[in-house]
Design a protein around this motif. Structure first.
Motif, PDB file in Angstrom:
ATOM      1  N   ASN A   1      52.757  36.003  36.546  1.00 19.58           N
ATOM      2  CA  ASN A   1      53.970  36.271  35.778  1.00 19.58           C
ATOM      3  C   ASN A   1      53.677  37.140  34.560  1.00 19.58           C
ATOM      4  OD1 ASN A   1      55.983  34.981  37.278  1.00 19.58           O
ATOM      5  ND2 ASN A   1      55.589  33.006  36.338  1.00 19.58           N
ATOM      6  N   ALA A   2      52.636  36.795  33.820  1.00 18.22           N
ATOM      7  CA  ALA A   2      52.306  37.562  32.617  1.00 18.22           C
ATOM      8  C   ALA A   2      51.989  39.013  32.965  1.00 18.22           C
ATOM      9  CB  ALA A   2      51.124  36.923  31.890  1.00 18.22           C
ATOM     10  N   GLY A   3      51.184  39.212  33.999  1.00 20.16           N
ATOM     11  CA  GLY A   3      50.835  40.576  34.387  1.00 20.16           C
ATOM     12  C   GLY A   3      52.033  41.370  34.867  1.00 20.16           C
ATOM     13  N   THR A   4      52.909  40.707  35.631  1.00 20.32           N
ATOM     14  CA  THR A   4      54.099  41.390  36.131  1.00 20.32           C
ATOM     15  C   THR A   4      55.047  41.756  34.992  1.00 20.32           C
ATOM     16  OG1 THR A   4      53.914  40.229  38.240  1.00 20.32           O
ATOM     17  CG2 THR A   4      56.044  41.204  37.725  1.00 20.32           C
ATOM     18  N   ILE A   5      55.168  40.887  33.992  1.00 18.08           N
ATOM     19  CA  ILE A   5      56.025  41.206  32.841  1.00 18.08           C
ATOM     20  C   ILE A   5      55.451  42.385  32.061  1.00 18.08           C
ATOM     21  CG2 ILE A   5      56.931  40.345  30.648  1.00 18.08           C
ATOM     22  CD1 ILE A   5      57.089  37.563  31.964  1.00 18.08           C
ATOM     23  N   ILE A   6      54.132  42.441  31.896  1.00 16.41           N
ATOM     24  CA  ILE A   6      53.517  43.606  31.236  1.00 16.41           C
ATOM     25  C   ILE A   6      53.829  44.873  32.023  1.00 16.41           C
ATOM     26  CG2 ILE A   6      51.317  44.696  30.658  1.00 16.41           C
ATOM     27  CD1 ILE A   6      50.241  41.856  30.029  1.00 16.41           C
TER      28      ILE A   6
ATOM     29  N   VAL B   1      45.176  40.966  34.761  1.00 12.58           N
ATOM     30  CA  VAL B   1      44.803  42.392  34.809  1.00 12.58           C
ATOM     31  C   VAL B   1      45.224  42.999  36.139  1.00 12.58           C
ATOM     32  CG1 VAL B   1      42.884  44.024  34.747  1.00 12.58           C
ATOM     33  CG2 VAL B   1      42.897  42.074  33.186  1.00 12.58           C
ATOM     34  N   ARG B   2      44.951  42.299  37.243  1.00 11.26           N
ATOM     35  CA  ARG B   2      45.340  42.824  38.556  1.00 11.26           C
ATOM     36  C   ARG B   2      46.848  42.965  38.676  1.00 11.26           C
ATOM     37  NH1 ARG B   2      41.417  39.200  40.414  1.00 11.26           N
ATOM     38  NH2 ARG B   2      42.952  37.772  41.292  1.00 11.26           N
ATOM     39  N   SER B   3      47.584  41.993  38.140  1.00 12.59           N
ATOM     40  CA  SER B   3      49.041  42.021  38.262  1.00 12.59           C
ATOM     41  C   SER B   3      49.680  43.141  37.454  1.00 12.59           C
ATOM     42  CB  SER B   3      49.625  40.672  37.822  1.00 12.59           C
ATOM     43  OG  SER B   3      49.211  39.633  38.674  1.00 12.59           O
ATOM     44  N   THR B   4      48.999  43.623  36.430  1.00 17.97           N
ATOM     45  CA  THR B   4      49.562  44.737  35.654  1.00 17.97           C
ATOM     46  C   THR B   4      49.431  46.061  36.392  1.00 17.97           C
ATOM     47  OG1 THR B   4      47.535  45.396  34.455  1.00 17.97           O
ATOM     48  CG2 THR B   4      48.846  43.582  33.514  1.00 17.97           C
ATOM     49  N   THR B   5      48.561  46.128  37.395  1.00 18.82           N
ATOM     50  CA  THR B   5      48.343  47.334  38.192  1.00 18.82           C
ATOM     51  C   THR B   5      48.096  48.562  37.305  1.00 18.82           C
ATOM     52  OG1 THR B   5      50.057  46.368  39.611  1.00 18.82           O
ATOM     53  CG2 THR B   5      49.102  48.436  40.338  1.00 18.82           C
ATOM     54  N   GLY B   6      47.344  48.373  36.234  1.00 20.71           N
ATOM     55  CA  GLY B   6      47.009  49.486  35.355  1.00 20.71           C
ATOM     56  C   GLY B   6      47.889  49.604  34.137  1.00 20.71           C
ATOM     57  N   SER B   7      49.042  48.911  34.115  1.00 16.27           N
ATOM     58  CA  SER B   7      49.942  49.008  32.964  1.00 16.27           C
ATOM     59  C   SER B   7      49.325  48.447  31.686  1.00 16.27           C
ATOM     60  CB  SER B   7      51.267  48.289  33.250  1.00 16.27           C
ATOM     61  OG  SER B   7      52.064  49.047  34.133  1.00 16.27           O
ATOM     62  N   LEU B   8      48.281  47.638  31.812  1.00 15.92           N
ATOM     63  CA  LEU B   8      47.582  47.134  30.634  1.00 15.92           C
ATOM     64  C   LEU B   8      47.075  48.281  29.770  1.00 15.92           C
ATOM     65  CD1 LEU B   8      46.598  44.449  29.324  1.00 15.92           C
ATOM     66  CD2 LEU B   8      44.452  44.771  30.568  1.00 15.92           C
ATOM     67  N   PHE B   9      46.819  49.442  30.392  1.00 16.99           N
ATOM     68  CA  PHE B   9      46.322  50.606  29.665  1.00 16.99           C
ATOM     69  C   PHE B   9      47.445  51.501  29.142  1.00 16.99           C
ATOM     70  CE2 PHE B   9      42.926  49.456  32.643  1.00 16.99           C
ATOM     71  CZ  PHE B   9      41.887  49.273  31.745  1.00 16.99           C
ATOM     72  N   HIS B  10      48.689  51.155  29.437  1.00 12.46           N
ATOM     73  CA  HIS B  10      49.814  52.004  29.058  1.00 12.46           C
ATOM     74  C   HIS B  10      50.630  51.453  27.900  1.00 12.46           C
ATOM     75  CE1 HIS B  10      49.941  53.192  33.624  1.00 12.46           C
ATOM     76  NE2 HIS B  10      48.846  53.612  33.024  1.00 12.46           N
ATOM     77  N   VAL B  11      50.735  50.144  27.804  1.00 14.19           N
ATOM     78  CA  VAL B  11      51.607  49.524  26.800  1.00 14.19           C
ATOM     79  C   VAL B  11      50.760  48.633  25.894  1.00 14.19           C
ATOM     80  CG1 VAL B  11      52.217  47.627  28.353  1.00 14.19           C
ATOM     81  CG2 VAL B  11      53.706  48.164  26.440  1.00 14.19           C
ATOM     82  N   PRO B  12      50.924  48.721  24.569  1.00 14.71           N
ATOM     83  CA  PRO B  12      50.149  47.869  23.665  1.00 14.71           C
ATOM     84  C   PRO B  12      50.431  46.392  23.910  1.00 14.71           C
ATOM     85  CG  PRO B  12      51.148  49.688  22.466  1.00 14.71           C
ATOM     86  CD  PRO B  12      51.759  49.707  23.830  1.00 14.71           C
TER      87      PRO B  12
ATOM     88  N   VAL C   1      54.049  44.428  24.238  1.00 17.12           N
ATOM     89  CA  VAL C   1      54.185  43.057  24.721  1.00 17.12           C
ATOM     90  C   VAL C   1      53.360  42.180  23.784  1.00 17.12           C
ATOM     91  CG1 VAL C   1      53.768  41.446  26.611  1.00 17.12           C
ATOM     92  CG2 VAL C   1      54.480  43.800  27.110  1.00 17.12           C
ATOM     93  N   VAL C   2      53.952  41.075  23.350  1.00 18.67           N
ATOM     94  CA  VAL C   2      53.262  40.134  22.472  1.00 18.67           C
ATOM     95  C   VAL C   2      53.075  38.825  23.226  1.00 18.67           C
ATOM     96  CG1 VAL C   2      53.389  38.825  20.316  1.00 18.67           C
ATOM     97  CG2 VAL C   2      54.245  41.188  20.399  1.00 18.67           C
ATOM     98  N   LEU C   3      51.831  38.380  23.370  1.00 17.01           N
ATOM     99  CA  LEU C   3      51.541  37.087  23.986  1.00 17.01           C
ATOM    100  C   LEU C   3      51.133  36.124  22.879  1.00 17.01           C
ATOM    101  CD1 LEU C   3      50.914  39.231  26.373  1.00 17.01           C
ATOM    102  CD2 LEU C   3      49.778  37.294  27.439  1.00 17.01           C
ATOM    103  N   THR C   4      51.910  35.068  22.702  1.00 15.07           N
ATOM    104  CA  THR C   4      51.574  34.094  21.673  1.00 15.07           C
ATOM    105  C   THR C   4      50.287  33.365  22.043  1.00 15.07           C
ATOM    106  OG1 THR C   4      52.753  32.239  22.685  1.00 15.07           O
ATOM    107  CG2 THR C   4      54.036  33.726  21.276  1.00 15.07           C
ATOM    108  N   GLY C   5      49.731  32.657  21.075  1.00 13.57           N
ATOM    109  CA  GLY C   5      48.486  31.955  21.308  1.00 13.57           C
ATOM    110  C   GLY C   5      48.580  30.864  22.344  1.00 13.57           C
ATOM    111  N   ARG C   6      49.777  30.480  22.725  1.00 12.17           N
ATOM    112  CA  ARG C   6      49.988  29.444  23.748  1.00 12.17           C
ATOM    113  C   ARG C   6      50.120  30.043  25.145  1.00 12.17           C
ATOM    114  NH1 ARG C   6      52.756  24.735  21.927  1.00 12.17           N
ATOM    115  NH2 ARG C   6      54.511  25.115  23.318  1.00 12.17           N
ATOM    116  N   SER C   7      50.016  31.355  25.256  1.00 13.55           N
ATOM    117  CA  SER C   7      50.159  32.022  26.550  1.00 13.55           C
ATOM    118  C   SER C   7      48.792  32.325  27.165  1.00 13.55           C
ATOM    119  CB  SER C   7      50.960  33.320  26.395  1.00 13.55           C
ATOM    120  OG  SER C   7      52.312  33.046  26.073  1.00 13.55           O
TER     121      SER C   7
END
Length: 282
Positions: free
Chosen positions: A142-147, A173-184, A158-164
């Motif tokens: 879910n987290a990766g897909t939302i990113i 990382v896999r679920s972001t399909t590379g978007s981890l490198f596109h959005v802060p 995208v802001v992930l609180t300390g409880r996430s």
């Protein structure tokens, strides 16, 4: 390329495999990147973050990775399987430096320099802010897909609180399909701090919650036309009464069919895209 790395029990192999564990990621500041698409995104958007690349000879040919701008090792399929978190890494595994964004960059103090404003490519005009805040979102998929959805919708961050969940978890990382490198992506902040910072900058704070008003109604009222921070809660419990007391409005995605409920990542994608549509037509 160095000589072929063949021993699945070698120290280097164990060190890479250990990055599937959160404590090792925290200690080293590194994370695991698997698959050719994610590695290509890293090479294009953040090559300075790549530390090591491990690739089978077949994958190096197939994905043209001979000249990757990072120390690269040929490995056997057995070595790659020992390193990877997934069963099918497609012959490519990399080690990357973590690069979290400070919440002060996402929501800077009034008057301070922060993230660059997004620009509508159709008009070349700045768009108001759009941020996703994840509170106690624990499922990596879910987290990766939302990113990924936030990236697709043109969100600022995208802001992930300390409880996430840890955004550098291999499944995230896999679920972001590379978007981890596109959005802060910012981590570790409390929901209270994130919301207060957003509100100080004039953001409307909306919570996705089944107790809220229908999304089309909220959009018709114009609440999505300006800077918006969406808060998405835990998959099983949603947001608490205390969480909801922090926001300006609770909003639900209406279900017109017979489904009992909607997956968190799907609902978040709808909310973010509604905001993206509104910002471009306001």
């Amino acid at each position: 390329m160095t000589d072929l790395l063949e021993n699945p029990r070698a120290g280097r192999v164990k060190a890479v495999a250990a990055l599937s564990k959160k404590d090792q990621r925290a200690e080293t500041g590194l994370f695991l990147l698997e698959g050719p698409q994610a590695v290509r995104e890293a090479i294009e958007y953040a090559p300075e973050l790549l530390r090591e690349l491990y690739v089978t000879p077949t994958a190096a040919e197939r994905y043209d990775l001979h000249d990757a701008p990072v120390d690269t090792w040929f490995v056997t399929e057995q070595v790659l399987a020992a390193m990877a978190d997934t069963v099918t890494p497609q012959g490519v595994v990399a080690v990357c430096q973590q690069f979290p964004t400070s919440v002060r960059q996402v929501f800077p103090d009034p008057g301070a320099a922060g993230l660059e404003a997004r620009v509508d490519p159709a008009t070349n005009r700045p768009l108001p802010g759009l941020v996703a805040i994840l509170e106690e979102v624990r499922d990596p998929g879910n987290a990766g897909t939302i990113i990924r959805a936030a990236d697709s919708a043109g969100a600022d961050a995208v802001v992930l609180t300390g409880r996430s969940v840890d955004p550098y978890n291999p499944k995230v990382v896999r679920s972001t399909t590379g978007s981890l490198f596109h959005v802060p992506v910012s981590v570790g902040v409390s929901l209270v701090d994130a919301v207060s910072r957003a509100r100080a900058l004039g953001y409307t704070i909306l919570a996705a919650d089944v107790s809220g008003d229908d999304l089309p109604q909220v959009r018709a009222e114009g609440l999505l036309d300006g800077p918006t921070a969406w808060v998405f809660g835990n998959e099983a419990r949603g947001l608490t009464a205390e969480d909801l007391a922090l926001v300006d409005r609770a909003v639900k995605v209406p279900i017109y069919g017979a489904a009992e409920s909607m997956n968190l990542a799907t609902a978040a994608s709808v909310c973010l895209y509604e905001s993206a549509f509104a910002l471009r037509t306001a």
